[in-house]
Design an enzyme around this catalytic site. Sequence first.
Site, PDB file in Angstrom:
ATOM      1  N   LYS A 193     -31.290 -37.705  -0.734  1.00  0.00           N
ATOM      2  CA  LYS A 193     -31.417 -36.242  -0.756  1.00  0.00           C
ATOM      3  C   LYS A 193     -32.572 -35.874   0.165  1.00  0.00           C
ATOM      4  O   LYS A 193     -33.729 -36.173  -0.132  1.00  0.00           O
ATOM      5  CB  LYS A 193     -31.681 -35.757  -2.191  1.00  0.00           C
ATOM      6  CG  LYS A 193     -31.718 -34.246  -2.306  1.00  0.00           C
ATOM      7  CD  LYS A 193     -31.816 -33.834  -3.761  1.00  0.00           C
ATOM      8  CE  LYS A 193     -31.622 -32.353  -3.942  1.00  0.00           C
ATOM      9  NZ  LYS A 193     -32.558 -31.517  -3.196  1.00  0.00           N
ATOM     10  N   LYS A 217     -27.600 -34.073  -8.662  1.00  0.00           N
ATOM     11  CA  LYS A 217     -28.884 -34.419  -8.048  1.00  0.00           C
ATOM     12  C   LYS A 217     -29.798 -35.100  -9.052  1.00  0.00           C
ATOM     13  O   LYS A 217     -29.782 -34.780 -10.248  1.00  0.00           O
ATOM     14  CB  LYS A 217     -29.559 -33.192  -7.447  1.00  0.00           C
ATOM     15  CG  LYS A 217     -29.802 -32.068  -8.405  1.00  0.00           C
ATOM     16  CD  LYS A 217     -30.268 -30.824  -7.664  1.00  0.00           C
ATOM     17  CE  LYS A 217     -30.305 -29.645  -8.614  1.00  0.00           C
ATOM     18  NZ  LYS A 217     -30.547 -28.369  -7.955  1.00  0.00           N
ATOM     19  N   ARG A 239     -28.184 -21.837   4.531  1.00  0.00           N
ATOM     20  CA  ARG A 239     -27.646 -21.866   3.173  1.00  0.00           C
ATOM     21  C   ARG A 239     -27.386 -20.450   2.670  1.00  0.00           C
ATOM     22  O   ARG A 239     -26.537 -20.206   1.853  1.00  0.00           O
ATOM     23  CB  ARG A 239     -28.730 -22.525   2.322  1.00  0.00           C
ATOM     24  CG  ARG A 239     -28.388 -22.786   0.924  1.00  0.00           C
ATOM     25  CD  ARG A 239     -29.631 -23.329   0.250  1.00  0.00           C
ATOM     26  NE  ARG A 239     -29.291 -23.853  -1.044  1.00  0.00           N
ATOM     27  CZ  ARG A 239     -28.960 -23.123  -2.081  1.00  0.00           C
ATOM     28  NH1 ARG A 239     -28.943 -21.825  -1.987  1.00  0.00           N
ATOM     29  NH2 ARG A 239     -28.658 -23.691  -3.225  1.00  0.00           N
ATOM     30  N   ARG A 256     -21.145 -24.626  -8.688  1.00  0.00           N
ATOM     31  CA  ARG A 256     -22.007 -25.704  -9.155  1.00  0.00           C
ATOM     32  C   ARG A 256     -21.164 -26.583 -10.058  1.00  0.00           C
ATOM     33  O   ARG A 256     -20.759 -26.162 -11.131  1.00  0.00           O
ATOM     34  CB  ARG A 256     -23.193 -25.118  -9.914  1.00  0.00           C
ATOM     35  CG  ARG A 256     -24.271 -26.130 -10.231  1.00  0.00           C
ATOM     36  CD  ARG A 256     -25.485 -25.456 -10.837  1.00  0.00           C
ATOM     37  NE  ARG A 256     -26.066 -24.448  -9.961  1.00  0.00           N
ATOM     38  CZ  ARG A 256     -26.846 -24.723  -8.923  1.00  0.00           C
ATOM     39  NH1 ARG A 256     -27.138 -25.963  -8.631  1.00  0.00           N
ATOM     40  NH2 ARG A 256     -27.322 -23.738  -8.179  1.00  0.00           N
ATOM     41  N   GLU A 271     -28.402 -31.589   6.548  1.00  0.00           N
ATOM     42  CA  GLU A 271     -29.770 -31.179   6.271  1.00  0.00           C
ATOM     43  C   GLU A 271     -30.572 -31.459   7.541  1.00  0.00           C
ATOM     44  O   GLU A 271     -30.508 -32.566   8.074  1.00  0.00           O
ATOM     45  CB  GLU A 271     -30.249 -32.030   5.087  1.00  0.00           C
ATOM     46  CG  GLU A 271     -31.444 -31.553   4.379  1.00  0.00           C
ATOM     47  CD  GLU A 271     -31.202 -30.411   3.381  1.00  0.00           C
ATOM     48  OE1 GLU A 271     -30.053 -30.007   3.129  1.00  0.00           O
ATOM     49  OE2 GLU A 271     -32.211 -29.918   2.875  1.00  0.00           O
TER      50      GLU A 271
HETATM   51  P1  AMP Z   1     -31.473 -28.296  -4.844  1.00  0.00           P
HETATM   52  O1  AMP Z   1     -31.935 -27.472  -3.682  1.00  0.00           O
HETATM   53  O2  AMP Z   1     -32.561 -29.056  -5.504  1.00  0.00           O
HETATM   54  O3  AMP Z   1     -30.580 -27.538  -5.776  1.00  0.00           O
HETATM   55  O4  AMP Z   1     -30.528 -29.445  -4.245  1.00  0.00           O
HETATM   56  C1  AMP Z   1     -29.403 -29.179  -3.488  1.00  0.00           C
HETATM   57  C2  AMP Z   1     -29.723 -29.220  -2.016  1.00  0.00           C
HETATM   58  O5  AMP Z   1     -30.036 -30.539  -1.576  1.00  0.00           O
HETATM   59  C3  AMP Z   1     -28.581 -28.838  -1.139  1.00  0.00           C
HETATM   60  O6  AMP Z   1     -28.489 -27.443  -1.053  1.00  0.00           O
HETATM   61  C4  AMP Z   1     -28.946 -29.459   0.196  1.00  0.00           C
HETATM   62  O7  AMP Z   1     -29.728 -28.520   0.935  1.00  0.00           O
HETATM   63  C5  AMP Z   1     -29.876 -30.582  -0.160  1.00  0.00           C
HETATM   64  N1  AMP Z   1     -29.422 -31.926   0.232  1.00  0.00           N
HETATM   65  C6  AMP Z   1     -30.211 -32.862   0.763  1.00  0.00           C
HETATM   66  N2  AMP Z   1     -29.549 -33.991   0.987  1.00  0.00           N
HETATM   67  C7  AMP Z   1     -28.271 -33.795   0.595  1.00  0.00           C
HETATM   68  C8  AMP Z   1     -27.098 -34.611   0.562  1.00  0.00           C
HETATM   69  N3  AMP Z   1     -27.116 -35.871   0.984  1.00  0.00           N
HETATM   70  N4  AMP Z   1     -25.959 -34.063   0.069  1.00  0.00           N
HETATM   71  C9  AMP Z   1     -25.935 -32.774  -0.359  1.00  0.00           C
HETATM   72  N5  AMP Z   1     -27.020 -31.963  -0.360  1.00  0.00           N
HETATM   73  C10 AMP Z   1     -28.177 -32.464   0.109  1.00  0.00           C
END
Ligand code: AMP
Length: 570
Positions: A250, A419, A270, A413, A299
Site C-alpha cells: 500500500k 487494507k 481521487r 467500499r 499511486e
Molecule cells: P485509505 O486511503 O487508507 O482508505 O486506503 C485506500 C487508498 O490506498 C486508496 O485510495 C489508494 O490511494 C491507496 N493505495 C495505495 N496502494 C494501493 C494498492 N496497491 N491498491 C489499491 N489502493 C492503494
Amino acid sequence: MLFGEVAKAFDQIEQKSGRLEMTDLLARLFEKTTPEEAERVSYIIQGELRPPYEGVDLGMGEKFVLEAIHQASGYPYSQVEKDFEKEGDLGIVAEKLLSNKRQQSLFTSPLSVVSVYNSMFKISRAAGAGSQDMKIKRLVELYNNASPLEARYITRFALGQLRLGVGDPTILDALSVSHVGDKSLRESIERAYNLCSDIGYVARAFKEDPKKIADFKIEVFKPIMPALAERLRTSEEIIAKLGKCAVEYKYDGFRIAVHKRDNRVEIYSRRLEKMTHMFPDVVKAVESLPPKEVIFEGEALAYNEEEKRFYSFQETMHRRRKYGLEEASEKYPLYVFAFDIHYLEGEDCTQLPYAERRKKLESFLPQENIELSKMRLVSIPEEVSSLFQAALRMRLEGIMAKDLNAPYTAGKRKFAWIKLKKSYGKEMDTVDAVVVGYYRGKGSRTKFGFGGLLVAVYNEDTARFETIAKVGSGFTEEEMEKFQKMLEKDKMKHAPLNLDYVMEPDFWVQPKYVVEIAYDNITRSPTHTCGREEGKGFALRFPRMVRIRDDRAPFDATTTKEVEEMHKFS
Ligand code: AMP
C-alpha cells in the site's frame, strides 16, 4: 417545466425526514421532467452545475448574494445582513424580503428549470473586468422573476447548498421509482453513475432510454468513481475472509486515474478532478505506453535514490511545490505504481475478476517510471504478515489484500479490497474528518489564536455532515499557526447549512479541509450528531490530529456508515 414546480417539490422534500417519502416526492418530479430537465434538476440538487471533473465552480459567495438580495428587494444592505445574522440561511432571508419587496419589477416572466440553470451557468462563466457586477445583475434578474419560494432555492443553488437532505443514493432511487414504481433499477443506474461520475448525464440518459443505462459503457476521459477498501485488523482475519488472495504494497502517495487515447493523456485525482498539469513527468511516460486506449489506476509518489526510500504523499507534494513542477520532476521523479485497470483497447475491464485485470496490466507494464504495484499471491496468515512487515521496512503504509475473483467495485467500499495499515491494531485507528469549526486558543495557545477543531464525517444518505469530535491535541506549533491562517479566511458567522450539530465552536468554517484524526475508541455521546439515535451520536475518544489530507474532498471523508462499522471494532 416551470422552476416553481421544482421549488414546490423541494419545499415538500425539505419538510420530510424519511428517505422513502423524499424518494417518492423526487420520483414524482422526475416523472414529469424531460431528459434535459432531469439532468438539470439532478445537478441542482447536488448544488453543482457540472460533474466535478469539469471543475465548473458555482459557489457565488455570501457577499454577492447579500448584495443581489439588497438590490432586488430594495431593503438596505444592512437590513439584509441583519436578517442573515438572525436566520443563518440566506435562502430564507431572500424568501422573506422578496415577498415584501419594496420595489416591484415592472415585467416578470415565469422561470423555467432550464432558464434558471442556464443563468447560473452564465454566472459561473463570467470572468474578467466587470464580471462581478454582471454576476450580481444576473442574480437580481432571476430574483425579479422569482416567487419568494423560488428565491429560496435560487439563493441556495447560487451558494452551492440546497439543504434538502437528499444525497446521491436518493436521486438514484428516485430515478428508478419514477420509471418502474420501485427500486429495482437502482443497481444498474448506480453502476452507470459509478462508471462516469456524472449524475446529470445518467439522469438524462435514463430518461431518454432506460436501456442506455442497462448497457452503460465506460468512456475514456470520463473518470470512474474509485473503488474503496474495507479494513481488517490482522492477517488472520484477512485470510479468513478471502482465503487465497493477492497482497499488494500500500503506497502512501497520490491516487491517480490515467486516461489515454492516442496522443491525448489526462490524469484525474481521487476526487475526480483533472490534474494533468500537475504531472508532466507522468504524462510523458504514459504517452509512450503501447496501448492506444487505456484507463488504469495507480499511486504516484516520489522516490529518493540516495536514501533508497519512497517519499510520503506529503513529502512528495511539498517538494513539488518547493521546487516547481519542472525542477521537481527532474530531481524527484514520480513513480506510478499501477494497481488496477478499467479499460483496454475498447474493452471494459471493470467486470473482469481481479486476477484477469492484473494480467492485462502486466501485458504492457512496467515501463519507464510506470511500475506495477508489488504483488504476491498468498494463502496463509504468515505470508500476509511477512509482506506487511516488508512493506513497513520500505516505509510504506501497509498492505492491500485483494479478492482474486472480485470485479472492480467502482464507487463502493467492499471486501474486494482490504487494507491493513501500520496504524491499525489496538493502539490507534484513524478517520478522515472534515473541519467545520475551530476554537480560539486559550492559555499557552492564545498567541496562536487557535485552540482546536470541530470535525465531522459525511452521511451519504442525507448529503449532510455530522460532527464526531472536538480535536484539541496532536497539533505542532507550526500546524496551529497554519490552521489559524487557513481557517481565518473561511470563517463564517453561521453553521454550514449542510451540517447537523449540537456542539458550537468559536468560529464556523465552510466544510472544505479534510484532516486525519487518530482516536482510542468510538463511544456514544449526546454532544455529537454522527449516526445519532435516541439523542446520542458516535464520538471519537481521545481524538488527536495526525495530518491534513490535501488529496481528499469533503465528500471523500469517512462516512457515517463506516463509523458505524468501526464502532463495532472499538
Ligand atoms: P485509505 O486511503 O487508507 O482508505 O486506503 C485506500 C487508498 O490506498 C486508496 O485510495 C489508494 O490511494 C491507496 N493505495 C495505495 N496502494 C494501493 C494498492 N496497491 N491498491 C489499491 N489502493 C492503494
